[in-house]
Design a protein around this motif. Structure first.
Motif, PDB file in Angstrom:
ATOM      1  N   LEU A  69       0.831   4.601  -5.253  1.00  0.00           N
ATOM      2  CA  LEU A  69       1.162   5.989  -4.962  1.00  0.00           C
ATOM      3  C   LEU A  69       2.249   6.121  -3.904  1.00  0.00           C
ATOM      4  O   LEU A  69       2.328   5.309  -2.975  1.00  0.00           O
ATOM      5  N   ALA A  70       3.049   7.171  -4.042  1.00  0.00           N
ATOM      6  CA  ALA A  70       4.036   7.511  -3.020  1.00  0.00           C
ATOM      7  C   ALA A  70       3.304   8.036  -1.789  1.00  0.00           C
ATOM      8  O   ALA A  70       2.209   8.592  -1.903  1.00  0.00           O
ATOM      9  N   PRO A  71       3.875   7.856  -0.596  1.00  0.00           N
ATOM     10  CA  PRO A  71       3.219   8.304   0.633  1.00  0.00           C
ATOM     11  C   PRO A  71       3.411   9.798   0.884  1.00  0.00           C
ATOM     12  O   PRO A  71       4.076  10.210   1.833  1.00  0.00           O
ATOM     13  N   GLU A  72       2.851  10.608   0.012  1.00  0.00           N
ATOM     14  CA  GLU A  72       3.011  12.063   0.078  1.00  0.00           C
ATOM     15  C   GLU A  72       1.649  12.735   0.193  1.00  0.00           C
ATOM     16  O   GLU A  72       0.643  12.197  -0.271  1.00  0.00           O
ATOM     17  N   PRO A  73       1.581  13.935   0.782  1.00  0.00           N
ATOM     18  CA  PRO A  73       0.300  14.641   0.892  1.00  0.00           C
ATOM     19  C   PRO A  73      -0.390  14.870  -0.459  1.00  0.00           C
ATOM     20  O   PRO A  73      -1.608  14.746  -0.559  1.00  0.00           O
ATOM     21  N   ALA A  74       0.374  15.172  -1.507  1.00  0.00           N
ATOM     22  CA  ALA A  74      -0.239  15.439  -2.818  1.00  0.00           C
ATOM     23  C   ALA A  74      -0.901  14.188  -3.382  1.00  0.00           C
ATOM     24  O   ALA A  74      -1.995  14.258  -3.944  1.00  0.00           O
ATOM     25  N   THR A  75      -0.265  13.022  -3.228  1.00  0.00           N
ATOM     26  CA  THR A  75      -0.859  11.796  -3.751  1.00  0.00           C
ATOM     27  C   THR A  75      -2.020  11.339  -2.870  1.00  0.00           C
ATOM     28  O   THR A  75      -2.976  10.749  -3.377  1.00  0.00           O
ATOM     29  N   ALA A  76      -1.950  11.625  -1.574  1.00  0.00           N
ATOM     30  CA  ALA A  76      -3.086  11.313  -0.686  1.00  0.00           C
ATOM     31  C   ALA A  76      -4.304  12.146  -1.093  1.00  0.00           C
ATOM     32  O   ALA A  76      -5.430  11.635  -1.129  1.00  0.00           O
ATOM     33  N   THR A  77      -4.086  13.410  -1.433  1.00  0.00           N
ATOM     34  CA  THR A  77      -5.180  14.263  -1.911  1.00  0.00           C
ATOM     35  C   THR A  77      -5.738  13.723  -3.220  1.00  0.00           C
ATOM     36  O   THR A  77      -6.956  13.672  -3.418  1.00  0.00           O
ATOM     37  N   LEU A  78      -4.856  13.294  -4.111  1.00  0.00           N
ATOM     38  CA  LEU A  78      -5.294  12.726  -5.382  1.00  0.00           C
ATOM     39  C   LEU A  78      -6.142  11.469  -5.142  1.00  0.00           C
ATOM     40  O   LEU A  78      -7.204  11.308  -5.753  1.00  0.00           O
ATOM     41  N   ALA A  79      -5.703  10.596  -4.249  1.00  0.00           N
ATOM     42  CA  ALA A  79      -6.458   9.378  -3.940  1.00  0.00           C
ATOM     43  C   ALA A  79      -7.825   9.725  -3.366  1.00  0.00           C
ATOM     44  O   ALA A  79      -8.840   9.135  -3.741  1.00  0.00           O
ATOM     45  N   ARG A  80      -7.869  10.705  -2.493  1.00  0.00           N
ATOM     46  CA  ARG A  80      -9.157  11.125  -1.926  1.00  0.00           C
ATOM     47  C   ARG A  80     -10.058  11.704  -3.023  1.00  0.00           C
ATOM     48  O   ARG A  80     -11.245  11.430  -3.083  1.00  0.00           O
ATOM     49  N   ASP A  81      -9.469  12.494  -3.923  1.00  0.00           N
ATOM     50  CA  ASP A  81     -10.244  13.066  -5.034  1.00  0.00           C
ATOM     51  C   ASP A  81     -10.838  11.969  -5.912  1.00  0.00           C
ATOM     52  O   ASP A  81     -12.000  12.035  -6.301  1.00  0.00           O
ATOM     53  N   PHE A  82     -10.052  10.951  -6.240  1.00  0.00           N
ATOM     54  CA  PHE A  82     -10.540   9.871  -7.094  1.00  0.00           C
ATOM     55  C   PHE A  82     -11.575   9.005  -6.395  1.00  0.00           C
ATOM     56  O   PHE A  82     -12.312   8.283  -7.049  1.00  0.00           O
ATOM     57  N   SER A  83     -11.640   9.080  -5.085  1.00  0.00           N
ATOM     58  CA  SER A  83     -12.656   8.300  -4.360  1.00  0.00           C
ATOM     59  C   SER A  83     -14.012   9.006  -4.348  1.00  0.00           C
ATOM     60  O   SER A  83     -15.009   8.423  -3.945  1.00  0.00           O
ATOM     61  N   HIS A 179       9.933   6.322   3.044  1.00  0.00           N
ATOM     62  CA  HIS A 179       9.930   7.012   1.748  1.00  0.00           C
ATOM     63  C   HIS A 179       9.913   6.033   0.589  1.00  0.00           C
ATOM     64  O   HIS A 179       9.644   6.419  -0.531  1.00  0.00           O
ATOM     65  N   GLN A 180      10.221   4.757   0.849  1.00  0.00           N
ATOM     66  CA  GLN A 180      10.235   3.770  -0.224  1.00  0.00           C
ATOM     67  C   GLN A 180       9.056   2.814  -0.126  1.00  0.00           C
ATOM     68  O   GLN A 180       8.995   1.841  -0.853  1.00  0.00           O
ATOM     69  N   LEU A 181       8.114   3.091   0.775  1.00  0.00           N
ATOM     70  CA  LEU A 181       6.882   2.322   0.849  1.00  0.00           C
ATOM     71  C   LEU A 181       5.817   3.067   0.056  1.00  0.00           C
ATOM     72  O   LEU A 181       5.961   4.244  -0.242  1.00  0.00           O
ATOM     73  N   CYS A 182       4.729   2.388  -0.249  1.00  0.00           N
ATOM     74  CA  CYS A 182       3.631   3.028  -0.974  1.00  0.00           C
ATOM     75  C   CYS A 182       2.581   3.542   0.004  1.00  0.00           C
ATOM     76  O   CYS A 182       2.567   3.162   1.182  1.00  0.00           O
ATOM     77  N   LEU A 183       1.695   4.375  -0.487  1.00  0.00           N
ATOM     78  CA  LEU A 183       0.642   4.989   0.317  1.00  0.00           C
ATOM     79  C   LEU A 183      -0.292   3.928   0.876  1.00  0.00           C
ATOM     80  O   LEU A 183      -0.691   3.002   0.158  1.00  0.00           O
ATOM     81  N   THR A 184      -0.640   4.056   2.156  1.00  0.00           N
ATOM     82  CA  THR A 184      -1.612   3.164   2.797  1.00  0.00           C
ATOM     83  C   THR A 184      -2.716   3.993   3.431  1.00  0.00           C
ATOM     84  O   THR A 184      -2.579   5.206   3.616  1.00  0.00           O
ATOM     85  N   TYR A 185      -3.793   3.295   3.786  1.00  0.00           N
ATOM     86  CA  TYR A 185      -4.981   3.942   4.351  1.00  0.00           C
ATOM     87  C   TYR A 185      -5.453   3.125   5.549  1.00  0.00           C
ATOM     88  O   TYR A 185      -5.554   1.901   5.465  1.00  0.00           O
ATOM     89  N   ALA A 186      -5.716   3.809   6.670  1.00  0.00           N
ATOM     90  CA  ALA A 186      -6.266   3.157   7.864  1.00  0.00           C
ATOM     91  C   ALA A 186      -6.940   4.208   8.735  1.00  0.00           C
ATOM     92  O   ALA A 186      -6.486   5.362   8.809  1.00  0.00           O
TER      93      ALA A 186
END
Length: 194
Positions: A69-83, A179-186
């Protein structure tokens, strides 16, 4: 370990025992995605907490997609939803949210007639365009590696990358831009660029 950033991926699979429509699509967020080896064939790994319908689907079908995923708020929300499990997935399948599952064009040499589910941003009404927006910089088609390791309530899954079906960056020309890195979580937060 809460302070260590982890790459976030959404794994999608199709339940081969389900109906011949999108209700057989499954998906989950993992924060344990990693490469195992690049030669002679690229192999990736991730961990899944059991029980998991997505795990059952990919074990039964032997194939899956990995969406980085791209490091954007919309994709972070999507990742949280899928969790959060299948309740959120059901809402997405019923037309809620910014993203949708679509049957991919991926054909697999196993001869399966069941398409793998690929995530896409839902088309916007009112003339709003998402053109140029990259939500999934990389999507990999994978086959299940024969080795699976069960450790307490988790399974370590290995997959062989068959091909990259989506790559939005010039990988050779990538710079150290967030902007060219992928989404991370910490530390219970997703690292976004906004």
């Amino acid at each position: 370990m809460r302070q260590v950033p982890y790459p976030v991926a959404i794994i999608t699979a199709t339940d081969p025992t389900g109906a011949q429509d999108t209700t057989s699509f499954r998906g989950m967020t993992v924060s344990s995605f990693n490469t195992v080896t690049l030669t002679p064939n690229p192999v990736i790994s991730f961990n899944v907490r059991r029980p998991s319908e997505t795990l059952n689907a990919l074990l039964a079908s032997g194939r899956f997609l990995v969406h980085l995923l791209a490091p954007e708020p919309a994709t972070a929300t999507l990742a949280r939803d899928f969790s959060k499990g299948n309740a959120t997935l059901a809402a997405m399948m019923n037309g809620h949210g910014q993203f949708e599952f679509k049957p991919s064009d991926v054909c697999h040499e196993s001869g399966s007639d069941r398409p793998l589910p690929i995530l896409r941003r839902r088309p916007q009404g009112s003339g709003i365009s998402n053109e140029g927006k990259v939500d999934f910089p990389f999507v990999f088609e994978c086959t299940l590696h024969p080795s699976k390791i069960d450790v307490q309530d988790h399974s370590i899954i290995l997959g062989t990358v068959v091909r990259v079906i989506q790559c939005s960056h010039d990988v050779q020309g990538m710079k150290d831009s967030p902007h060219q890195l992928c989404l991370t979580y910490a530390n219970t937060k997703f690292n976004t660029t906004e």
